[in-house]
Design a protein around this motif. Sequence first.
Motif, PDB file in Angstrom:
ATOM      1  N   LEU A 149     -12.020 -14.467  -6.232  1.00 26.33           N
ATOM      2  CA  LEU A 149     -13.372 -14.979  -6.054  1.00 26.33           C
ATOM      3  C   LEU A 149     -13.427 -16.499  -5.931  1.00 26.33           C
ATOM      4  CD1 LEU A 149     -16.406 -14.538  -5.810  1.00 26.33           C
ATOM      5  CD2 LEU A 149     -16.525 -14.552  -8.323  1.00 26.33           C
ATOM      6  N   SER A 150     -12.798 -17.211  -6.818  1.00 22.70           N
ATOM      7  CA  SER A 150     -12.864 -18.666  -6.809  1.00 22.70           C
ATOM      8  C   SER A 150     -12.324 -19.242  -5.496  1.00 22.70           C
ATOM      9  CB  SER A 150     -12.097 -19.232  -8.002  1.00 22.70           C
ATOM     10  OG  SER A 150     -12.200 -20.626  -8.024  1.00 22.70           O
ATOM     11  N   ALA A 151     -11.167 -18.770  -5.070  1.00 21.86           N
ATOM     12  CA  ALA A 151     -10.572 -19.254  -3.817  1.00 21.86           C
ATOM     13  C   ALA A 151     -11.433 -18.864  -2.621  1.00 21.86           C
ATOM     14  CB  ALA A 151      -9.159 -18.700  -3.659  1.00 21.86           C
ATOM     15  N   ALA A 152     -11.994 -17.659  -2.649  1.00 22.27           N
ATOM     16  CA  ALA A 152     -12.841 -17.208  -1.538  1.00 22.27           C
ATOM     17  C   ALA A 152     -14.099 -18.050  -1.433  1.00 22.27           C
ATOM     18  CB  ALA A 152     -13.194 -15.733  -1.718  1.00 22.27           C
ATOM     19  N   LEU A 153     -14.703 -18.391  -2.577  1.00 18.21           N
ATOM     20  CA  LEU A 153     -15.902 -19.237  -2.546  1.00 18.21           C
ATOM     21  C   LEU A 153     -15.572 -20.623  -1.983  1.00 18.21           C
ATOM     22  CD1 LEU A 153     -17.663 -18.227  -5.872  1.00 18.21           C
ATOM     23  CD2 LEU A 153     -18.504 -17.838  -3.540  1.00 18.21           C
ATOM     24  N   GLU A 154     -14.386 -21.134  -2.276  1.00 21.58           N
ATOM     25  CA  GLU A 154     -13.979 -22.420  -1.694  1.00 21.58           C
ATOM     26  C   GLU A 154     -13.843 -22.303  -0.175  1.00 21.58           C
ATOM     27  OE1 GLU A 154     -13.919 -25.471  -3.001  1.00 21.58           O
ATOM     28  OE2 GLU A 154     -14.796 -24.429  -4.714  1.00 21.58           O
ATOM     29  N   ASP A 155     -13.333 -21.158   0.303  1.00 17.59           N
ATOM     30  CA  ASP A 155     -13.206 -20.945   1.740  1.00 17.59           C
ATOM     31  C   ASP A 155     -14.581 -20.809   2.404  1.00 17.59           C
ATOM     32  OD1 ASP A 155     -10.447 -21.081   1.493  1.00 17.59           O
ATOM     33  OD2 ASP A 155     -10.201 -18.898   1.411  1.00 17.59           O
ATOM     34  N   VAL A 156     -15.492 -20.129   1.731  1.00 16.75           N
ATOM     35  CA  VAL A 156     -16.866 -20.006   2.245  1.00 16.75           C
ATOM     36  C   VAL A 156     -17.519 -21.387   2.291  1.00 16.75           C
ATOM     37  CG1 VAL A 156     -19.177 -19.102   1.718  1.00 16.75           C
ATOM     38  CG2 VAL A 156     -17.178 -17.587   1.578  1.00 16.75           C
ATOM     39  N   ARG A 157     -17.321 -22.157   1.241  1.00 20.13           N
ATOM     40  CA  ARG A 157     -17.868 -23.524   1.190  1.00 20.13           C
ATOM     41  C   ARG A 157     -17.297 -24.377   2.327  1.00 20.13           C
ATOM     42  NH1 ARG A 157     -20.435 -25.324  -3.085  1.00 20.13           N
ATOM     43  NH2 ARG A 157     -19.394 -23.835  -4.442  1.00 20.13           N
ATOM     44  N   ALA A 158     -16.026 -24.182   2.647  1.00 24.68           N
ATOM     45  CA  ALA A 158     -15.400 -24.929   3.736  1.00 24.68           C
ATOM     46  C   ALA A 158     -16.043 -24.579   5.081  1.00 24.68           C
ATOM     47  CB  ALA A 158     -13.890 -24.658   3.771  1.00 24.68           C
ATOM     48  N   VAL A 159     -16.387 -23.307   5.284  1.00 28.00           N
ATOM     49  CA  VAL A 159     -17.091 -22.916   6.515  1.00 28.00           C
ATOM     50  C   VAL A 159     -18.440 -23.619   6.578  1.00 28.00           C
ATOM     51  CG1 VAL A 159     -18.217 -20.994   7.726  1.00 28.00           C
ATOM     52  CG2 VAL A 159     -15.913 -20.691   6.781  1.00 28.00           C
ATOM     53  N   LEU A 160     -19.156 -23.631   5.463  1.00 28.00           N
ATOM     54  CA  LEU A 160     -20.464 -24.314   5.426  1.00 28.00           C
ATOM     55  C   LEU A 160     -20.300 -25.811   5.683  1.00 28.00           C
ATOM     56  CD1 LEU A 160     -22.143 -22.408   2.474  1.00 28.00           C
ATOM     57  CD2 LEU A 160     -22.783 -22.297   4.899  1.00 28.00           C
ATOM     58  N   ASP A 161     -19.265 -26.409   5.098  1.00 31.37           N
ATOM     59  CA  ASP A 161     -18.987 -27.828   5.347  1.00 31.37           C
ATOM     60  C   ASP A 161     -18.742 -28.068   6.835  1.00 31.37           C
ATOM     61  OD1 ASP A 161     -19.181 -28.360   2.627  1.00 31.37           O
ATOM     62  OD2 ASP A 161     -17.014 -28.494   2.306  1.00 31.37           O
ATOM     63  N   ASP A 162     -17.953 -27.186   7.466  1.00 31.30           N
ATOM     64  CA  ASP A 162     -17.659 -27.311   8.896  1.00 31.30           C
ATOM     65  C   ASP A 162     -18.940 -27.246   9.735  1.00 31.30           C
ATOM     66  OD1 ASP A 162     -14.962 -27.427   8.297  1.00 31.30           O
ATOM     67  OD2 ASP A 162     -14.542 -25.352   8.910  1.00 31.30           O
ATOM     68  N   LEU A 163     -19.929 -26.514   9.239  1.00 26.15           N
ATOM     69  CA  LEU A 163     -21.205 -26.368   9.951  1.00 26.15           C
ATOM     70  C   LEU A 163     -22.179 -27.504   9.635  1.00 26.15           C
ATOM     71  CD1 LEU A 163     -21.678 -22.513   9.523  1.00 26.15           C
ATOM     72  CD2 LEU A 163     -21.137 -23.721  11.656  1.00 26.15           C
ATOM     73  N   GLY A 164     -21.778 -28.417   8.744  1.00 27.94           N
ATOM     74  CA  GLY A 164     -22.606 -29.585   8.443  1.00 27.94           C
ATOM     75  C   GLY A 164     -23.515 -29.449   7.240  1.00 27.94           C
ATOM     76  N   PHE A 165     -23.304 -28.421   6.413  1.00 28.20           N
ATOM     77  CA  PHE A 165     -24.142 -28.248   5.221  1.00 28.20           C
ATOM     78  C   PHE A 165     -23.529 -28.982   4.035  1.00 28.20           C
ATOM     79  CE2 PHE A 165     -25.266 -24.591   7.833  1.00 28.20           C
ATOM     80  CZ  PHE A 165     -26.648 -24.693   7.817  1.00 28.20           C
ATOM     81  N   THR A 166     -24.385 -29.379   3.097  1.00 30.02           N
ATOM     82  CA  THR A 166     -23.944 -30.058   1.887  1.00 30.02           C
ATOM     83  C   THR A 166     -24.423 -29.275   0.665  1.00 30.02           C
ATOM     84  OG1 THR A 166     -25.936 -31.405   1.649  1.00 30.02           O
ATOM     85  CG2 THR A 166     -24.175 -32.279   3.076  1.00 30.02           C
ATOM     86  N   GLU A 167     -24.022 -29.739  -0.499  1.00 35.71           N
ATOM     87  CA  GLU A 167     -24.445 -29.102  -1.754  1.00 35.71           C
ATOM     88  C   GLU A 167     -25.973 -29.034  -1.867  1.00 35.71           C
ATOM     89  OE1 GLU A 167     -22.559 -27.772  -4.364  1.00 35.71           O
ATOM     90  OE2 GLU A 167     -20.860 -28.001  -3.003  1.00 35.71           O
ATOM     91  N   ARG A 168     -26.669 -30.035  -1.318  1.00 36.09           N
ATOM     92  CA  ARG A 168     -28.137 -30.066  -1.401  1.00 36.09           C
ATOM     93  C   ARG A 168     -28.782 -28.893  -0.665  1.00 36.09           C
ATOM     94  NH1 ARG A 168     -27.174 -35.342   0.343  1.00 36.09           N
ATOM     95  NH2 ARG A 168     -28.071 -34.690   2.322  1.00 36.09           N
ATOM     96  N   ASP A 169     -28.082 -28.337   0.319  1.00 42.72           N
ATOM     97  CA  ASP A 169     -28.631 -27.232   1.112  1.00 42.72           C
ATOM     98  C   ASP A 169     -28.474 -25.876   0.427  1.00 42.72           C
ATOM     99  OD1 ASP A 169     -29.304 -28.877   3.430  1.00 42.72           O
ATOM    100  OD2 ASP A 169     -27.139 -29.016   3.762  1.00 42.72           O
ATOM    101  N   LEU A 170     -27.584 -25.781  -0.552  1.00 46.39           N
ATOM    102  CA  LEU A 170     -27.329 -24.503  -1.233  1.00 46.39           C
ATOM    103  C   LEU A 170     -28.563 -24.010  -1.974  1.00 46.39           C
ATOM    104  CD1 LEU A 170     -23.784 -25.133  -2.736  1.00 46.39           C
ATOM    105  CD2 LEU A 170     -24.349 -23.571  -0.868  1.00 46.39           C
ATOM    106  N   THR A 171     -28.741 -22.683  -1.975  1.00 45.84           N
ATOM    107  CA  THR A 171     -29.818 -22.073  -2.742  1.00 45.84           C
ATOM    108  C   THR A 171     -29.340 -20.737  -3.299  1.00 45.84           C
ATOM    109  OG1 THR A 171     -32.108 -21.270  -2.730  1.00 45.84           O
ATOM    110  CG2 THR A 171     -30.851 -20.962  -0.688  1.00 45.84           C
ATOM    111  N   THR A 172     -29.804 -20.399  -4.476  1.00 49.50           N
ATOM    112  CA  THR A 172     -29.533 -19.082  -5.047  1.00 49.50           C
ATOM    113  C   THR A 172     -30.814 -18.267  -5.140  1.00 49.50           C
ATOM    114  OG1 THR A 172     -29.744 -19.972  -7.292  1.00 49.50           O
ATOM    115  CG2 THR A 172     -27.505 -19.823  -6.371  1.00 49.50           C
ATOM    116  N   GLU A 173     -31.892 -18.785  -4.538  1.00 53.56           N
ATOM    117  CA  GLU A 173     -33.158 -18.048  -4.561  1.00 53.56           C
ATOM    118  C   GLU A 173     -32.966 -16.694  -3.889  1.00 53.56           C
ATOM    119  OE1 GLU A 173     -37.849 -18.695  -3.494  1.00 53.56           O
ATOM    120  OE2 GLU A 173     -36.370 -19.715  -2.244  1.00 53.56           O
ATOM    121  N   LEU A 174     -33.464 -15.658  -4.527  1.00 51.38           N
ATOM    122  CA  LEU A 174     -33.363 -14.309  -3.988  1.00 51.38           C
ATOM    123  C   LEU A 174     -34.533 -14.042  -3.042  1.00 51.38           C
ATOM    124  CD1 LEU A 174     -32.488 -12.423  -7.288  1.00 51.38           C
ATOM    125  CD2 LEU A 174     -30.907 -13.148  -5.485  1.00 51.38           C
ATOM    126  N   TYR A 175     -34.252 -13.347  -1.946  1.00 55.00           N
ATOM    127  CA  TYR A 175     -35.325 -12.976  -1.014  1.00 55.00           C
ATOM    128  C   TYR A 175     -36.377 -12.122  -1.732  1.00 55.00           C
ATOM    129  CZ  TYR A 175     -31.972 -14.421   2.564  1.00 55.00           C
ATOM    130  OH  TYR A 175     -31.074 -15.125   3.322  1.00 55.00           O
TER     131      TYR A 175
END
Length: 191
Positions: A149-175
């Motif tokens: 899980l920890s390594a996978a979340l880092e890989d997911v974060r790297a994809v988001l970084d590649d797309l130009g997102f930052t920590e400020r864009d993250l949300t855990t709000e549920l639909y």
Amino acid sequence: MIEAELKVRVHDPGGIMTQLERRAPGRAEVYQDTYFDTPDGALRGEGRELRVRTVRGPDGTRAVLTYKDAPVDDVSGSKPEHETRVDDPDAVHAMLRGLGYVPSIAFEKQCRNHEFEAHGRRMLATLVRVPEIDGAFLEVETLVKDEELSAALEDVRAVLDDLGFTERDLTTELYTDAVAAARRPSATECG
């Protein structure tokens, strides 16, 4: 398996869709989600989910029954997930009601799914609009074993970084929470 997922608010949906299309062609689908719970809301109270989803897309219609256990990562909200296709979603709805579960909320999600390889993992990036919620969201996920899980979340974060997102864009709000809030009458409507 655990759904290692991060979700961000999207400020330029067109630009993100263009970037995702470069990675993999997208597939437009509409999800009709119905969440079930015990009458006292015990599943929701424990962070668990029981959902029947009907997906309509260019390849036809399919339905899945999903159970998500409580989050195993507080920052991302990642949860163990068990999912299976169902032939008759109406029958599954009836079975769940017969077992004492009640529909707690139902809503539609308009999605564009992109599946691709990144950082040695199979990723799914979904650009989401929920008609009852302002704005757009991007979910990037991969399914992994608990110890990854920890390594996978880092890989997911790297994809988001590649797309130009930052920590400020993250949300855990549920639909589910956002739709429920949007459906509540405002104080000005009550009086």
